[in-house]
Scaffold this active site. Structure first.
Site, PDB file in Angstrom:
ATOM      1  N   ASP A  79       0.841  -1.191   0.000  1.00 39.77           N
ATOM      2  CA  ASP A  79       0.000   0.000   0.000  1.00 39.77           C
ATOM      3  C   ASP A  79       0.892   1.264   0.000  1.00 39.77           C
ATOM      4  OD1 ASP A  79      -2.553   1.170   0.356  1.00 39.77           O
ATOM      5  OD2 ASP A  79      -2.281   1.290   2.527  1.00 39.77           O
ATOM      6  N   GLU A 131      -2.330   6.202  -8.310  1.00 37.35           N
ATOM      7  CA  GLU A 131      -2.954   7.316  -7.575  1.00 37.35           C
ATOM      8  C   GLU A 131      -2.500   8.610  -8.236  1.00 37.35           C
ATOM      9  OE1 GLU A 131      -2.722   6.966  -3.304  1.00 37.35           O
ATOM     10  OE2 GLU A 131      -2.633   9.140  -3.029  1.00 37.35           O
ATOM     11  N   HIS A 179      -7.711   9.489   4.820  1.00 40.20           N
ATOM     12  CA  HIS A 179      -7.223   8.474   5.765  1.00 40.20           C
ATOM     13  C   HIS A 179      -7.486   8.892   7.204  1.00 40.20           C
ATOM     14  CE1 HIS A 179      -4.378   7.691   2.287  1.00 40.20           C
ATOM     15  NE2 HIS A 179      -4.890   6.500   2.498  1.00 40.20           N
ATOM     16  N   GLY A 209     -11.189   4.062   4.337  1.00 41.03           N
ATOM     17  CA  GLY A 209     -12.516   3.500   4.656  1.00 41.03           C
ATOM     18  C   GLY A 209     -12.955   3.727   6.090  1.00 41.03           C
ATOM     19  N   THR A 232      -7.236   2.386  10.131  1.00 39.63           N
ATOM     20  CA  THR A 232      -7.399   3.026  11.452  1.00 39.63           C
ATOM     21  C   THR A 232      -8.329   2.248  12.384  1.00 39.63           C
ATOM     22  OG1 THR A 232      -7.132   5.130  10.318  1.00 39.63           O
ATOM     23  CG2 THR A 232      -7.893   5.226  12.590  1.00 39.63           C
TER      24      THR A 232
HETATM   25  P1  13P Z   1      -8.129   4.291   7.007  1.00 38.89           P
HETATM   26  O1  13P Z   1      -6.982   4.343   7.942  1.00 38.89           O
HETATM   27  O2  13P Z   1      -8.941   5.530   6.972  1.00 38.89           O
HETATM   28  O3  13P Z   1      -8.976   3.077   7.226  1.00 38.89           O
HETATM   29  O4  13P Z   1      -7.523   4.153   5.526  1.00 38.89           O
HETATM   30  C1  13P Z   1      -6.700   3.061   5.218  1.00 38.89           C
HETATM   31  C2  13P Z   1      -6.121   3.180   3.862  1.00 38.89           C
HETATM   32  O5  13P Z   1      -6.681   3.766   2.990  1.00 38.89           O
HETATM   33  C3  13P Z   1      -4.836   2.522   3.630  1.00 38.89           C
HETATM   34  O6  13P Z   1      -4.325   2.827   2.382  1.00 38.89           O
END
Ligand code: 13P
Length: 276
Positions: A79, A131, A179, A209, A232
């Site tokens: 990621d 991206e 995020h 998300g 998160t």
């Molecule tokens: P969150 O931490 O908001 O869930 O996002 C995770 C994310 O997009 C990792 O690339």
């Protein structure tokens, strides 16, 4: 085992999303796999560049291979990879997908580097996520409110150009997502998503998300999102459960971790159900 590409095709056709759940501790990884197995749903195991540097790319691949004996449809994604050599290393070691985050580059540079990674990855049967505009925030609990004026939204024509020029498999889009968790729920621009879904010729994925309005997430899935990233909320579940267990008298890790794994697994299962 299904290929990750066929999972995305299936998700697009049948209007559901595959969860990408990030981890940097073995208990989180185990919890994600167990949730996938229990719900019999493919899951993507995400490691950001920082998470992967800490956990180890090779260790992540070895553990994925081990856990495939328990549940085959698990896939590793690097990621927010920014370092091309590190991204290539992840591909060489056997990651199923890499996310090239060129959001900080000019469009021209982003296209040039993304193209190089796509060619490298496709030769080795890995998928690539791109991206264009850097997605804001970080996977933590933010102190304040999210102000919509601080966000950048995707340009449909730029996205079309980027996808066409790079042959990228999927695109991490900006439709109001960010995020981390804020004091206010995150709202998505579904009309912009509809336009992107119509005009952009690749899979669309949603970062950030956690803390997003659930009805917006459902609308996003109906309108073409095939992957949603969660980090998160899993970190919060992990820390809350760990803190609670550490208050107990025991010093035996095998008495501490089962409840931690259970708490993270429950959160992953909750998201998997929502994404269906
Ligand atoms: P969150 O931490 O908001 O869930 O996002 C995770 C994310 O997009 C990792 O690339």
């Amino acid at each position: 085992m299904k290929s990750l590409k066929s999972c995305f095709q299936d998700a697009k056709k049948n209007k559901f999303a595959i969860g990408q759940f990030n981890f940097s501790a073995p208990e989180q990884l185990e919890a994600i796999v167990l949730a996938g197995k229990k719900t019999n749903t493919p899951v993507i195991l995400g490691t950001s560049q920082g998470e992967a540097r800490f956990f180890g790319l090779e260790k992540a691949v070895i553990l994925r291979n081990y856990y495939r004996k328990i549940f085959p449809n698990i896939y590793l994604n690097l990621d927010h990879g920014m370092d091309i050599d590190f991204i290539k290393k992840a591909i060489d070691l056997g990651y199923d997908c890499v996310h090239f985050d060129g959001g900080h580059l000019s469009l021209e540079q982003n296209i040039k580097q993304a193209k190089e990674i796509v060619q490298y990855a496709h030769k080795r049967k890995a998928l690539v996520e791109g991206e264009i505009k850097a997605i804001k925030g970080g996977s933590v609990v933010h102190e304040g409110m999210l102000h919509l004026s601080s966000l950048g939204y995707e340009s449909v024509s730029q996205a079309e150009e980027f996808v066409e020029a790079t042959n990228i498999d999927s695109l991490a889009i900006n439709i109001g997502n960010v995020h981390g968790v804020f004091k206010n729920p995150i709202k998505l621009n579904i009309n912009l998503l509809k336009e992107l879904n119509q005009d952009v010729n690749c899979f669309l994925v949603l970062h950030g998300g956690s803390g997003t309005n659930t009805s917006d997430l459902k609308e996003a899935i109906k309108n073409g999102i095939v992957k949603i990233n969660i980090n998160t909320e899993l970190r919060i579940a992990w820390k809350q459960a760990l803190r609670k267990e550490l208050k107990k008298k025991t010093i035996k890790p095998y008495e501490v971790y089962p409840k931690v794994i259970e708490a993270v697994q429950k959160k992953v299962e909750e998201k998997i159900k929502l994404f269906k």
